[in-house]
Enzyme design. Structure first.
Site: not given
Lengths: 297, 297
Positions: B172, B240
């Site tokens: 991811k 993030k």
């Protein structure tokens, strides 16, 4: 109606492009400074010229496909160049990748003398040239584009008029910016996977169907995993393209930090002897700096 | 056979994902700290739990879909967390995007107690969640992946087992690296076109069929031209993700200069109030620094 075409520059790209024109019924007169390249074209049915001027002499349109700015300018408007042989109203289409400012300078000189000019650089490489599937990005007058379109469509399948003189070169350089940064993106992702202990091949496969999908992830991602850096698209040429962008950035006041970064990374590839490697070899800089390799095993 | 699912985290993503499971015939018991989110799920047919522990109590598998590392860890292995309610041999699937190291820590604690864990973050956003077309990247044991696959396939269409615990999160984050740098690539190309006096829209159109093609050029390129920065994918979350990558780069000795660059550029977007803008708003930094805008007119 355009029937006779002078074709100047018969190398890896020019040869298959001119071959497609001959196959479509155009009469092609070829010129190349390299006699072997010229002979290869004559064998495929082209007539032979001894200068750009002579290639332009009887042509309805002239196509140039050469390696860089100085050569593009010389064969178009230099001594014994196409301009000296062109009839009024004929069109010169430069399909080389050069700077927009050089393209505009050539156009100005041709128009002063009553001729027309298009800049029409291509994307898709030698495979696209052979298959006649090049993307062609065209700058110049719309009516001249319309006149040349039937010819261009024999060499490419995605032919777009982007704007005025130089706009084709701007689009091509925008293309090269995206491809360079996407190669960097894929290289960083594969390095990240490898150093994190996950198989880069499985990560690439998992990402192909999602938001990270791109032609570059598909083709160059596979090259990186195979450690296959046979060109393909050479570092030497892509480096030139990002350097054109950086030079324009300086001139026009643009902030292009990613392009600047990759432009520097090409220097490292060059330092390791990679000017003629495929541009996917950008990953080798990251491998060097991260002490790893993304290929399996 | 998995029939009963505890679903923890019923927000923008969790709600449509759980809804697809209910639609496929699973019995879902939901939990969310936000009562409104929980009630919305009950209206769609879910049973209601008062804690992650309770949601896990009668479930064959537990899915968590929460915003960050601390919450993911708390709902899994904290006080009143899923672990306290899970039966031996049941599976917790964390579909949040968190760091690989947190995912590995949760897995270790669950396995010590006789339970199973998969990390299975997704790509595709709220639209993919609603349509059940998410890409799902899974880390953990292959046999546990195989057991969960029928459930995961109700939420996504591109479900890949990438490797051991944490490997889903690594994939991811690799995805997020590529998407971030490709957004930067497209932004730089459009700025380059605009400052060079060529219509960025026509350049994007010309590039779509060629080597620069990507999902990002298609979707985010259009957003940039429209100046439409409604999320979509929020800067806050993507920031993030690149920060997780940079923190791992520091830890593992990786050279990721493009990711580092974009990670800094998000700070500039944040400084301009853009944490909740779409991540294509990266172009606004370049616009600011180049004194231009890519939108037409």
């Amino acid at each position: 109606m355009i029937k006779k075409i002078g074709f100047i520059g018969l190398g890896i790209m020019g040869n298959p492009m001119a071959t497609n024109l001959i196959g479509a019924g155009y009469q092609v007169t070829g010129y190349d400074i390299d006699e072997k390249a010229l002979n290869a074209m004559v064998e495929k049915g082209a007539a032979q010229a001894s200068s750009p001027k002579e290639a332009a002499g009887s042509a309805d349109a002239i196509i140039t496909m050469v390696p860089d700015d100085p050569i593009a300018e010389r064969v178009a408007t230099g001594k014994d160049g196409a301009l000296e042989g062109m009839r009024k109203g004929t069109i010169l289409v430069d399909m080389s990748t050069i700077s927009p400012s050089t393209a505009m300078r050539i156009a100005e000189k041709l128009e002063e003398n009553g001729m027309e000019m298009l800049d029409a650089p291509v994307s898709g490489g030698d495979v696209g040239a052979m298959e006649g599937t090049l993307s062609i990005m065209v700058g110049g007058k719309k009516e001249i584009f319309d006149r040349m379109l039937p010819v261009l469509e024999k060499m490419g399948k995605n032919v777009n008029h982007v704007g005025d003189h130089g706009a084709g070169q701007v689009a091509k350089d925008a293309n090269q910016i995206i491809v360079a940064l996407t190669i960097e993106a894929v290289a960083e992702a594969l390095i990240f996977a490898k150093k994190s202990g996950v198989d880069p091949k499985r990560v690439r496969d998992a990402l192909m169907g999602g938001f990270a999908q791109s032609r570059v992830l598909d083709l160059h991602g596979q090259r990186m995993l195979d450690w296959n850096f046979e060109p393909g698209g050479r570092v030497r040429l892509h480096k030139k393209d990002t350097e054109i962008a950086m030079s324009m950035a300086k001139e026009l006041g643009m902030y292009l930090p990613g392009t600047s970064l990759v432009s520097q990374l090409w220097n490292t590839v060059a330092a390791h002897g990679g000017l003629d490697w495929d541009h996917s070899s950008l990953v080798k800089v990251l491998e060097l700096m991260s002490e790893t390799e993304v290929r399996p095993g």
